[in-house]
Write a protein that holds these residues in place. Structure first.
Motif, PDB file in Angstrom:
ATOM      1  N   VAL A   1      25.412   5.465  92.700  1.00 40.12           N
ATOM      2  CA  VAL A   1      25.235   5.027  94.091  1.00 40.12           C
ATOM      3  C   VAL A   1      23.828   4.468  94.290  1.00 40.12           C
ATOM      4  O   VAL A   1      23.646   3.421  94.924  1.00 40.12           O
ATOM      5  CB  VAL A   1      25.520   6.193  95.068  1.00 40.12           C
ATOM      6  N   PHE A   2      22.822   5.136  93.720  1.00 42.39           N
ATOM      7  CA  PHE A   2      21.448   4.631  93.823  1.00 42.39           C
ATOM      8  C   PHE A   2      21.318   3.241  93.208  1.00 42.39           C
ATOM      9  O   PHE A   2      20.685   2.359  93.780  1.00 42.39           O
ATOM     10  CB  PHE A   2      20.479   5.605  93.140  1.00 42.39           C
ATOM     11  N   LEU A   3      21.930   3.046  92.056  1.00 44.58           N
ATOM     12  CA  LEU A   3      21.860   1.738  91.415  1.00 44.58           C
ATOM     13  C   LEU A   3      22.575   0.667  92.238  1.00 44.58           C
ATOM     14  O   LEU A   3      22.096  -0.462  92.354  1.00 44.58           O
ATOM     15  CB  LEU A   3      22.442   1.803  90.008  1.00 44.58           C
ATOM     16  N   LEU A   4      23.710   1.016  92.831  1.00 42.61           N
ATOM     17  CA  LEU A   4      24.428   0.043  93.651  1.00 42.61           C
ATOM     18  C   LEU A   4      23.654  -0.294  94.924  1.00 42.61           C
ATOM     19  O   LEU A   4      23.660  -1.444  95.374  1.00 42.61           O
ATOM     20  CB  LEU A   4      25.826   0.567  93.987  1.00 42.61           C
ATOM     21  N   ILE A   5      22.971   0.682  95.496  1.00 38.07           N
ATOM     22  CA  ILE A   5      22.115   0.399  96.661  1.00 38.07           C
ATOM     23  C   ILE A   5      20.943  -0.482  96.237  1.00 38.07           C
ATOM     24  O   ILE A   5      20.534  -1.384  96.971  1.00 38.07           O
ATOM     25  CB  ILE A   5      21.640   1.710  97.306  1.00 38.07           C
ATOM     26  N   SER A   6      20.412  -0.254  95.041  1.00 37.12           N
ATOM     27  CA  SER A   6      19.329  -1.105  94.533  1.00 37.12           C
ATOM     28  C   SER A   6      19.794  -2.538  94.366  1.00 37.12           C
ATOM     29  O   SER A   6      19.067  -3.478  94.715  1.00 37.12           O
ATOM     30  CB  SER A   6      18.825  -0.571  93.192  1.00 37.12           C
ATOM     31  N   VAL A   7      20.996  -2.718  93.832  1.00 39.50           N
ATOM     32  CA  VAL A   7      21.542  -4.066  93.682  1.00 39.50           C
ATOM     33  C   VAL A   7      21.684  -4.720  95.053  1.00 39.50           C
ATOM     34  O   VAL A   7      21.360  -5.892  95.235  1.00 39.50           O
ATOM     35  CB  VAL A   7      22.907  -4.026  92.954  1.00 39.50           C
TER      36      VAL A   7
ATOM     37  N   ASN B   1      34.207  10.701  82.837  1.00 38.56           N
ATOM     38  CA  ASN B   1      32.768  10.874  82.622  1.00 38.56           C
ATOM     39  C   ASN B   1      32.181   9.755  81.769  1.00 38.56           C
ATOM     40  O   ASN B   1      31.104   9.229  82.078  1.00 38.56           O
ATOM     41  CB  ASN B   1      32.485  12.225  81.981  1.00 38.56           C
ATOM     42  N   LEU B   2      32.879   9.378  80.718  1.00 41.30           N
ATOM     43  CA  LEU B   2      32.393   8.310  79.845  1.00 41.30           C
ATOM     44  C   LEU B   2      32.288   6.992  80.603  1.00 41.30           C
ATOM     45  O   LEU B   2      31.270   6.294  80.511  1.00 41.30           O
ATOM     46  CB  LEU B   2      33.315   8.164  78.638  1.00 41.30           C
ATOM     47  N   SER B   3      33.307   6.652  81.377  1.00 38.50           N
ATOM     48  CA  SER B   3      33.288   5.363  82.072  1.00 38.50           C
ATOM     49  C   SER B   3      32.245   5.323  83.183  1.00 38.50           C
ATOM     50  O   SER B   3      31.591   4.292  83.397  1.00 38.50           O
ATOM     51  CB  SER B   3      34.674   5.032  82.628  1.00 38.50           C
ATOM     52  N   ILE B   4      32.034   6.425  83.875  1.00 39.35           N
ATOM     53  CA  ILE B   4      31.016   6.445  84.940  1.00 39.35           C
ATOM     54  C   ILE B   4      29.621   6.327  84.343  1.00 39.35           C
ATOM     55  O   ILE B   4      28.776   5.572  84.840  1.00 39.35           O
ATOM     56  CB  ILE B   4      31.164   7.710  85.801  1.00 39.35           C
ATOM     57  N   GLN B   5      29.350   7.059  83.273  1.00 34.76           N
ATOM     58  CA  GLN B   5      28.037   6.981  82.642  1.00 34.76           C
ATOM     59  C   GLN B   5      27.804   5.603  82.028  1.00 34.76           C
ATOM     60  O   GLN B   5      26.694   5.051  82.127  1.00 34.76           O
ATOM     61  CB  GLN B   5      27.901   8.066  81.592  1.00 34.76           C
ATOM     62  N   ALA B   6      28.823   5.028  81.415  1.00 34.83           N
ATOM     63  CA  ALA B   6      28.676   3.693  80.832  1.00 34.83           C
ATOM     64  C   ALA B   6      28.446   2.652  81.922  1.00 34.83           C
ATOM     65  O   ALA B   6      27.637   1.735  81.749  1.00 34.83           O
ATOM     66  CB  ALA B   6      29.915   3.341  80.014  1.00 34.83           C
ATOM     67  N   THR B   7      29.121   2.791  83.064  1.00 35.27           N
ATOM     68  CA  THR B   7      28.927   1.860  84.172  1.00 35.27           C
ATOM     69  C   THR B   7      27.498   1.929  84.694  1.00 35.27           C
ATOM     70  O   THR B   7      26.867   0.893  84.944  1.00 35.27           O
ATOM     71  CB  THR B   7      29.923   2.154  85.306  1.00 35.27           C
ATOM     72  N   ALA B   8      26.978   3.128  84.872  1.00 34.52           N
ATOM     73  CA  ALA B   8      25.597   3.278  85.334  1.00 34.52           C
ATOM     74  C   ALA B   8      24.616   2.676  84.329  1.00 34.52           C
ATOM     75  O   ALA B   8      23.652   1.998  84.720  1.00 34.52           O
ATOM     76  CB  ALA B   8      25.278   4.755  85.571  1.00 34.52           C
ATOM     77  N   LEU B   9      24.871   2.866  83.048  1.00 32.54           N
ATOM     78  CA  LEU B   9      24.000   2.296  82.013  1.00 32.54           C
ATOM     79  C   LEU B   9      24.054   0.775  82.011  1.00 32.54           C
ATOM     80  O   LEU B   9      23.021   0.102  81.884  1.00 32.54           O
ATOM     81  CB  LEU B   9      24.391   2.851  80.644  1.00 32.54           C
ATOM     82  N   ILE B  10      25.235   0.214  82.193  1.00 36.94           N
ATOM     83  CA  ILE B  10      25.378  -1.249  82.228  1.00 36.94           C
ATOM     84  C   ILE B  10      24.677  -1.837  83.446  1.00 36.94           C
ATOM     85  O   ILE B  10      23.977  -2.855  83.343  1.00 36.94           O
ATOM     86  CB  ILE B  10      26.871  -1.639  82.193  1.00 36.94           C
TER      87      ILE B  10
END
Length: 151
Positions: free
Chosen positions: A26-32, A71-80
């Motif tokens: 959520v923080f990353l999406l708000i940053s975008v 968990n894998l897809s959420i963490q990978a999305t945040a990393l991307i």
């Protein structure tokens, strides 16, 4: 005297890990959203959509494969998303190359955590060490991206 049994405690810990990862997303999406020009911004509510996963997580927490995939897809999305932000805006930050080092630390931690061949007792402290190093670098350098490019 046992307060909670170990299976219930494991479910609570998994839910806490998922919640923290979703808050980072959520923080990353708000940053975008903040970096985009005003005419191109999506509504702020879209940045909070990943939090919808939390109530539904209780339905598939007993299925190990669904928990793994989520968990894998959420963490990978945040990393991307983080990698995309750093690649696009690191040139404007003084010593922006340090953010690439943070990405490297996050990728190494992600790989060690999710690759099943690296399963030993020393791996978990190494994952925590790499994540901590990435977080320290990110906490000093990533706000510069938001300050320089906020519109």
């Amino acid at each position: 005297m046992t307060i909670v049994n170990s299976e219930q405690l494991i479910h609570y810990i998994d839910l806490a890990h998922l919640s923290v990862t979703l808050l980072v997303l959520v923080f990353l999406l708000i940053s975008v959203r903040l970096i985009q020009p005003r005419y191109a911004r999506h509504p702020v509510i879209y940045s909070y959509f990943p939090l919808i996963i939390i109530p539904f997580y209780a339905y598939f927490i007993d299925s190990e494969i669904l928990e793994f995939i989520t968990n894998l897809s959420i963490q990978a999305t945040a990393l991307i998303i983080f990698t995309g932000l750093v690649v696009m805006y690191s040139r404007a930050v003084k010593k922006g190359y340090l953010l690439y080092l943070a990405i490297l630390f996050y990728i190494v931690a992600f790989t060690l955590y999710w690759y099943p061949e690296f399963d030993s007792i020393i791996i978990q402290p190494m994952v925590h060490l790499f994540i901590a190093a990435g977080m320290i670098i990110t906490s000093f350098k990533f706000p510069s991206i938001l300050i320089e490019h906020k519109r």
